[in-house]
Design a protein around this motif. Sequence first.
Motif, PDB file in Angstrom:
ATOM      1  N   ALA A  76       0.881  -1.212  -0.116  1.00  0.00           N
ATOM      2  CA  ALA A  76      -0.026  -0.023  -0.216  1.00  0.00           C
ATOM      3  C   ALA A  76       0.847   1.132  -0.008  1.00  0.00           C
ATOM      4  CB  ALA A  76      -1.024   0.031   1.181  1.00  0.00           C
ATOM      5  N   ASP A  78       2.933   2.249   2.603  1.00  0.00           N
ATOM      6  CA  ASP A  78       3.501   2.667   4.059  1.00  0.00           C
ATOM      7  C   ASP A  78       4.874   1.965   4.322  1.00  0.00           C
ATOM      8  OD1 ASP A  78       1.082   3.646   4.557  1.00  0.00           O
ATOM      9  OD2 ASP A  78       0.327   2.047   5.622  1.00  0.00           O
ATOM     10  N   ASN A  95       3.190   7.435   5.495  1.00  0.00           N
ATOM     11  CA  ASN A  95       1.890   6.643   5.686  1.00  0.00           C
ATOM     12  C   ASN A  95       1.176   7.307   4.244  1.00  0.00           C
ATOM     13  OD1 ASN A  95       1.041   9.227   6.415  1.00  0.00           O
ATOM     14  ND2 ASN A  95       1.366   8.759   8.467  1.00  0.00           N
ATOM     15  N   SER A  96      -0.198   7.134   4.283  1.00  0.00           N
ATOM     16  CA  SER A  96      -1.088   7.673   2.943  1.00  0.00           C
ATOM     17  C   SER A  96      -0.945   9.142   3.017  1.00  0.00           C
ATOM     18  CB  SER A  96      -2.383   7.044   3.212  1.00  0.00           C
ATOM     19  OG  SER A  96      -3.054   7.479   4.417  1.00  0.00           O
ATOM     20  N   GLU A  97      -0.779   9.823   4.244  1.00  0.00           N
ATOM     21  CA  GLU A  97      -0.610  11.194   4.084  1.00  0.00           C
ATOM     22  C   GLU A  97       0.622  12.061   4.078  1.00  0.00           C
ATOM     23  OE1 GLU A  97      -4.426  13.076   6.036  1.00  0.00           O
ATOM     24  OE2 GLU A  97      -3.758  11.493   7.285  1.00  0.00           O
ATOM     25  N   SER A 145       9.635   8.784  -1.059  1.00  0.00           N
ATOM     26  CA  SER A 145       8.563   7.655  -1.368  1.00  0.00           C
ATOM     27  C   SER A 145       9.246   6.671  -2.037  1.00  0.00           C
ATOM     28  CB  SER A 145       7.496   8.259  -1.643  1.00  0.00           C
ATOM     29  OG  SER A 145       7.022   9.475  -0.739  1.00  0.00           O
TER      30      SER A 145
END
Length: 239
Positions: A76, A78, A95-97, A145
Amino acid sequence: MRTAHRFTATATAALACAAALGLTACSASGPFPDLSGSEVADKSVDALRGASSLTVSGKVWDGGKPLEMNMAVSKAGDCRGTIAGQDGSFELIRNSEFVFIKADEPFYRSQMKDLPKDQADAAVKQLAGHWLKSKATEADSKELSALCDLNDLLKEFDESKGAKKGEVTTVGGRKALTLTTKTTEGTETLLVATEGKPYLLKASTTGKEPAEVAFSDFDKPVQAEAPTGKDVIDADAMN
């Protein structure tokens, strides 16, 4: 005589195989008997891609300098881990944000070596040892990322042409088949789990820039909770 027939058939197959492959590895016994070394290598990388998460750790080279890494990464996106090298080290959480990075003084010094000393000193004092928070969509954050992209991390293992099967050994208590590939720079060695899912457990290369990485903690949730408190500095608020 069924026994004699089986013996004759086996001997005939062995002779044909030896003639075709020049007496190289041709046995149908051992792990993955129906697959070539290259096919086993491809299967092991596919197994890694099928995991919901994993941890990759070891030593690699970047720009002629060694780096030690330990990163837990999920499909995902993370991740949480550390990168350490000659120019310092940092911890990373994504994380996603948001992306959070906590680097030491040597890391920031290496990044700010072109700044006047007083400016560099002030920035290092403010940032070193603190979590720097930025949105995951920011351009600089996207570069970090990339360390959290499971597909990108595994692209290097997509080409395993010419891999040869070797002995069965153990990695972390798990039996693993040894695969070796000769390259222009040295030898690449892959160790593939022979029981359960055929995960690639360890990969290493020899040459001018030797490297070794291990894969573990398959499908184990990544602890990517956002840090909080006074140690967190909002990068957006600094601009």
